[in-house]
Design an enzyme around this catalytic site. Structure first.
Site, PDB file in Angstrom:
ATOM      1  N   ASP A  77     -60.320 -94.316-147.780  1.00 42.16           N
ATOM      2  CA  ASP A  77     -59.322 -95.277-147.333  1.00 42.16           C
ATOM      3  C   ASP A  77     -59.819 -96.709-147.603  1.00 42.16           C
ATOM      4  O   ASP A  77     -61.010 -96.997-147.459  1.00 42.16           O
ATOM      5  CB  ASP A  77     -59.105 -95.082-145.823  1.00 42.16           C
ATOM      6  CG  ASP A  77     -58.223 -96.135-145.207  1.00 42.16           C
ATOM      7  OD1 ASP A  77     -57.005 -96.060-145.410  1.00 42.16           O
ATOM      8  OD2 ASP A  77     -58.765 -97.051-144.570  1.00 42.16           O
ATOM      9  N   GLU A  95     -58.573 -94.938-152.386  1.00 42.44           N
ATOM     10  CA  GLU A  95     -57.326 -95.677-152.211  1.00 42.44           C
ATOM     11  C   GLU A  95     -57.547 -97.111-152.676  1.00 42.44           C
ATOM     12  O   GLU A  95     -58.218 -97.899-152.022  1.00 42.44           O
ATOM     13  CB  GLU A  95     -56.871 -95.694-150.754  1.00 42.44           C
ATOM     14  CG  GLU A  95     -55.541 -96.402-150.606  1.00 42.44           C
ATOM     15  CD  GLU A  95     -55.308 -97.045-149.246  1.00 42.44           C
ATOM     16  OE1 GLU A  95     -56.296 -97.277-148.531  1.00 42.44           O
ATOM     17  OE2 GLU A  95     -54.147 -97.315-148.914  1.00 42.44           O
TER      18      GLU A  95
HETATM   19  O1  LIG Z   1     -48.930-104.963-140.478  1.00 37.08           O
HETATM   20  C1  LIG Z   1     -49.843-104.190-140.447  1.00 37.08           C
HETATM   21  N1  LIG Z   1     -51.004-104.341-141.209  1.00 37.08           N
HETATM   22  C2  LIG Z   1     -51.184-105.489-142.116  1.00 37.08           C
HETATM   23  C3  LIG Z   1     -50.602-105.131-143.510  1.00 37.08           C
HETATM   24  C4  LIG Z   1     -51.147-103.788-143.983  1.00 37.08           C
HETATM   25  O2  LIG Z   1     -52.577-103.928-144.173  1.00 37.08           O
HETATM   26  C5  LIG Z   1     -53.400-102.818-144.054  1.00 37.08           C
HETATM   27  C6  LIG Z   1     -53.886-102.183-145.197  1.00 37.08           C
HETATM   28  C7  LIG Z   1     -53.573-102.611-146.542  1.00 37.08           C
HETATM   29  C8  LIG Z   1     -52.264-102.739-147.012  1.00 37.08           C
HETATM   30  C9  LIG Z   1     -52.030-103.127-148.334  1.00 37.08           C
HETATM   31  C10 LIG Z   1     -53.094-103.385-149.181  1.00 37.08           C
HETATM   32  O3  LIG Z   1     -52.898-103.762-150.490  1.00 37.08           O
HETATM   33  C11 LIG Z   1     -54.396-103.239-148.712  1.00 37.08           C
HETATM   34  O4  LIG Z   1     -55.423-103.459-149.574  1.00 37.08           O
HETATM   35  C12 LIG Z   1     -54.650-102.842-147.406  1.00 37.08           C
HETATM   36  O5  LIG Z   1     -54.749-101.113-145.118  1.00 37.08           O
HETATM   37  C13 LIG Z   1     -55.157-100.641-143.899  1.00 37.08           C
HETATM   38  C14 LIG Z   1     -56.046 -99.555-143.881  1.00 37.08           C
HETATM   39  C15 LIG Z   1     -56.475 -99.053-142.657  1.00 37.08           C
HETATM   40  O6  LIG Z   1     -57.338 -97.996-142.625  1.00 37.08           O
HETATM   41  C16 LIG Z   1     -56.019 -99.587-141.451  1.00 37.08           C
HETATM   42  C17 LIG Z   1     -55.138-100.673-141.484  1.00 37.08           C
HETATM   43  O7  LIG Z   1     -54.703-101.211-140.325  1.00 37.08           O
HETATM   44  C18 LIG Z   1     -54.694-101.213-142.715  1.00 37.08           C
HETATM   45  C19 LIG Z   1     -53.782-102.349-142.782  1.00 37.08           C
HETATM   46  O8  LIG Z   1     -53.360-102.866-141.716  1.00 37.08           O
HETATM   47  C20 LIG Z   1     -49.777-102.956-139.539  1.00 37.08           C
HETATM   48  C21 LIG Z   1     -50.241-103.297-138.139  1.00 37.08           C
HETATM   49  C22 LIG Z   1     -51.705-102.872-138.116  1.00 37.08           C
HETATM   50  C23 LIG Z   1     -51.752-101.636-139.020  1.00 37.08           C
HETATM   51  N2  LIG Z   1     -50.669-101.904-139.976  1.00 37.08           N
HETATM   52  C24 LIG Z   1     -50.514-101.296-141.173  1.00 37.08           C
HETATM   53  O9  LIG Z   1     -49.596-101.628-141.904  1.00 37.08           O
HETATM   54  C25 LIG Z   1     -51.465-100.209-141.609  1.00 37.08           C
HETATM   55  C26 LIG Z   1     -51.470 -99.904-142.936  1.00 37.08           C
HETATM   56  C27 LIG Z   1     -52.304 -98.862-143.539  1.00 37.08           C
HETATM   57  C28 LIG Z   1     -53.078 -97.968-142.777  1.00 37.08           C
HETATM   58  C29 LIG Z   1     -53.832 -96.999-143.431  1.00 37.08           C
HETATM   59  C30 LIG Z   1     -53.840 -96.920-144.819  1.00 37.08           C
HETATM   60  O10 LIG Z   1     -54.573 -95.966-145.480  1.00 37.08           O
HETATM   61  C31 LIG Z   1     -53.062 -97.831-145.567  1.00 37.08           C
HETATM   62  O11 LIG Z   1     -53.080 -97.729-146.914  1.00 37.08           O
HETATM   63  C32 LIG Z   1     -52.313 -98.780-144.925  1.00 37.08           C
END
Ligand SMILES: O=C(NCCCOc1c(-c2ccc(O)c(O)c2)oc2cc(O)cc(O)c2c1=O)[C@@H]1CCCN1C(=O)/C=C/c1ccc(O)c(O)c1
Ligand SMILES: [Ca+2]
Length: 482
Positions: free
Chosen positions: A193, A230
Site C-alpha cells: 500500500d 500500489e
Molecule cells: O480524503 C481522504 N484522504 C486524502 C486523499 C486520499 O489520500 C490517501 C491516499 C492516496 C490517494 C491518492 C494518491 O495518489 C496517493 O498517492 C495516496 O492513500 C492512502 C493510503 C492509506 O493506506 C491510508 C490513507 O488514508 C490514504 C489516503 O488518505 C480520506 C480521509 C482519510 C482517508 N481517506 C482516503 O481517501 C483513503 C484513501 C486510501 C486508503 C487506502 C489506499 O490503499 C488508497 O489507495 C487510498
C-alpha cells in the site's frame, strides 16, 4: 517478485474487501476453488485504529496500530486456518501490507486488538515504535508536492498519517518480521500500500529480506513472494512508477481508467486492437490490472469516471475484456454496497462485521455485492484459465465498436457496443462443434441455458449480439462444448 505462483491452470485474483477470515475460508472451499480462481487479496490483517468518529469508515483499516493479527476479520488462529484451507483447494492468499505509516492523530486511541498508542509522542508500544522510527521534522504532503518534490512525497505525512522511516534498521526489522510471519503461515505475496510514499531503495532492502514461500503450502522451493506495489501514477507527477518496476510488479491505474472510458462509449472499441504497452501501459509482466479497486470505486480515487458494480452492463463488459485479453495480471473487485464514500462494511450495532449470506441462485445478500459470483464474471475466470498462455489472433472489428478475437484455438469472444445489432459470420478459431455462450448462460446437460453457437469445419460461426441484449458480449471456449 512478479510471479503470482498460482496453482496450475488458475489465473485470476479477487479482492474480498473487508471479508472475515472464516468466511473467506468457506468461500475458497464452496466457490473459489471449484470455479478456478487463482487467489484472494485480503484486507489488512494487522491491528488498526478503531475510528468511531466517522462511524467505522472503510479506511480505518489503513491506520495500523500494531502488526498483531487482530482485526474485525479475525485473529491469528482464524487467519492461519483461512490460509491453510484456501491453499488446500489451490487458492492463494495475498496480504494488503500497510508499511508506509501508522495512524493519524485522533481522540480515539484504541486498536481492534485492544492496544493503545500515544499519537502525539509517536509511541506505538505494541510494535514497538517510538519517535526515532518516524521521519523528522514532521511535515505534511501538500497537493503540489506530487508535481515537484519526490522527497516530500516520501518523507512527509500522507493525509496526516505518522510516516515511518523505512531507512532505519529497527523499522525494517519490524516490517520484515511482520511479513515473514505471514509468509511462514503460507501466504503467496503482498500488495504494498502507498508504495509511492516510500523510497525504492528501502523497499528493495525489505523485499530481499523476505523468506521464500512455504513449500508446505504447495509452493515450489525457492519461490519468491509475489509483490505488487500500489503506485498511483497517471503521469505528470514527480514520482514515476518506473522507479518501482525494477523491484516488483506495479498497479496499473491507467488500465481501469481507459477501459472504463471505452466501455462507457468514450472510445470506439476498435481502438483496443493494440491494447497494451502501445496505450502507454506498463509492460505486461510488470502490471497488476483491474477495472476498479477499493479506493477508486468510491469516486475520489485515481482515474476519473471508473466503472463499478453500479453500472453493471458496461462493468461486466470491461471485466470480460480484461479477463479475455492476455495483458497483465488481473484482479477482480468484490465489494459491499455503499451510498456514501466513507461507509465501512456491513456491521451490527456492536460494530462486528456481518457475514455475506449466500442466496439459492449463488448471489450474495446482507449488503455484499459479490461481483465474483456474477455469472458473466466467474464464467470469464474459467475462459481465462482455458485461454492459458495463448496470445490474441484473428482480431475482427467493424470499424466502430463491434470487435471479436480468438485466444489461440482455445477461446473466442465478441463485443457489441454500437447502437445496432452485431450479426456476422466470424472466425472463432475453434474446432467444429456446438458451444454454449458462457455470458448469456451455461451448459446444462447437453444443452445451453443461454445462446448456442455452432462452429463449422472452417472454424467460422454465425455470431449474434443484439444492441439491446442483456449483455454486450458473447464468449465461447473449449471448456464449454455442449
Ligand atoms: O480524503 C481522504 N484522504 C486524502 C486523499 C486520499 O489520500 C490517501 C491516499 C492516496 C490517494 C491518492 C494518491 O495518489 C496517493 O498517492 C495516496 O492513500 C492512502 C493510503 C492509506 O493506506 C491510508 C490513507 O488514508 C490514504 C489516503 O488518505 C480520506 C480521509 C482519510 C482517508 N481517506 C482516503 O481517501 C483513503 C484513501 C486510501 C486508503 C487506502 C489506499 O490503499 C488508497 O489507495 C487510498
Ligand atoms: Ca513515507
Amino acid at each position: 517478485y512478479k510471479n503470482p505462483h498460482y496453482a496450475p491452470g488458475r489465473s485470476t485474483m479477487v479482492h474480498l474487501f473487508e471479508w472475515k477470515w472464516d468466511d473467506i475460508a468457506a468461500e475458497c472451499e464452496r466457490w473459489l476453488g471449484p470455479r478456478g480462481f487463482g487467489g484472494i487479496q485480503i484486507s489488512p490483517p494487522n491491528e488498526n485504529l478503531i475510528i468511531w468518529q466517522h462511524n467505522r469508515p472503510w479506511w480505518e483499516r489503513y491506520q495500523p496500530m500494531s502488526y498483531q493479527l487482530s482485526t474485525r476479520s479475525g485473529n491469528a488462529q482464524q487467519f492461519a486456518n483461512m490460509v491453510r484451507r484456501c491453499n488446500n483447494v489451490g487458492v492463494r492468499i495475498y496480504v494488503d501490507a500497510i508499511i508506509n505509516h501508522m495512524t493519524g492523530t485522533w481522540n480515539e486511541n484504541v486498536g481492534t486488538g485492544g492496544n493503545t498508542a500515544n499519537f502525539g509522542q509517536f509511541s506505538y508500544p505494541a510494535v514497538p515504535y517510538g519517535r526515532n522510527d518516524f521521519n523528522w521534522p514532521e511535515c505534511y504532503i501538500q497537493p503540489h508536492d506530487y508535481g515537484c518534490c519526490p522527497e516530500r512525497v516520501r518523507n512527509c505525512q500522507l493525509s496526516g498519517l505518522k510516516d515511518l522511516n523505512q531507512g532505519t534498521e529497527h523499522v525494517r526489522r519490524m516490517i520484515v518480521d511482520f511479513m515473514n510471519g505471514l509468509i511462514d503461515m503460507g501466504v503467496a505475496g503482498f500488495r504494498i500500500d502507498a508504495a509511492k510514499h516510500m523510497w525504492p531503495g528501502d523497499l528493495r532492502v525489505i523485499y530481499d529480506r523476505l523468506h521464500n514461500l512455504n513449500t508446505a503450502h504447495g509452493f515450489p522451493s525457492g519461490a519468491r513472494p509475489y509483490i505488487y506495489q500500489e503506485v498511483i501514477d497517471l503521469g505528470g507527477e514527480a514520482v514515476s512508477r518506473d522507479e518501482y518496476t525494477p523491484l516488483a510488479a506495479v498497479t496499473e491505474f491507467k488500465f481501469g481508467m481507459e477501459l472504463s472510458r471505452a466501455f462507457l462509449g468514450g472510445n470506439q472499441l476498435r481502438w483496443l486492437a493494440n491494447w497494451g504497452p502501445q496505450w502507454n501501459l506498463l509492460a505486461s509482466a510488470d502490471s497488476l490490472v483491474f477495472i476498479d479497486n477499493h479506493d477508486n470505486q468510491r469516486g475520489h480515487g485515481a482515474g476519473g469516471n471508473i466503472l463499478t458494480y453500479k453500472q453493471a452492463r458496461p462493468y461486466k463488459a470491461a471485466i470480460a475484456f480484461m479477463l479475455a485479453h492476455p495483458y497483465g495480471e488481473p484482479q477482480l473487485m468484490s465489494s459491499f454496497g455503499f451510498q456514501n464514500t466513507e461507509a465501512g462494511p456491513p456491521m451490527d450495532n456492536r460494530g462486528d462485521l456481518i457475514s455475506p449470506s449466500i442466496n439459492s441462485d449463488n448471489t450474495c445478500g446482507n449488503g455484499w455485492i459479490c461481483e465474483h459470483r456474477w455469472r458473466q464474471i466467474y464464467q470469464m475466470v474459467a475462459f481465462r484459465n482455458v485461454a492459458g498462455s495463448t496470445t490474441i489472433n484473428d482480431w475482427w472489428d467493424n470499424g466502430s465498436s463491434q470487435i471479436a478475437f480468438c485466444r489461440g484455438g482455445q477461446a473466442f469472444i465478441a463485443f457489441n457496443n454500437d447502437s445496432w445489432d452485431l450479426n456476422q459470420t466470424l472466425q472463432t478459431c475453434l474446432p467444429a462443434g456446438r458451444y454454449c455462450d458462457v455470458i448469456s448462460g451455461f451448459k446444462s446437460g447437453n444443452s445451453c441455458t443461454g445462446k448456442t453457437v455452432t462452429v463449422g469445419n472452417d472454424g467460422r460461426a454465425h455470431i449474434s449480439v443484439g444492441a439491446n441484449d442483456y449483455d454486450m458480449m458473447l464468449a465461447i471456449h473449449r471448456g464449454d462444448q455442449s
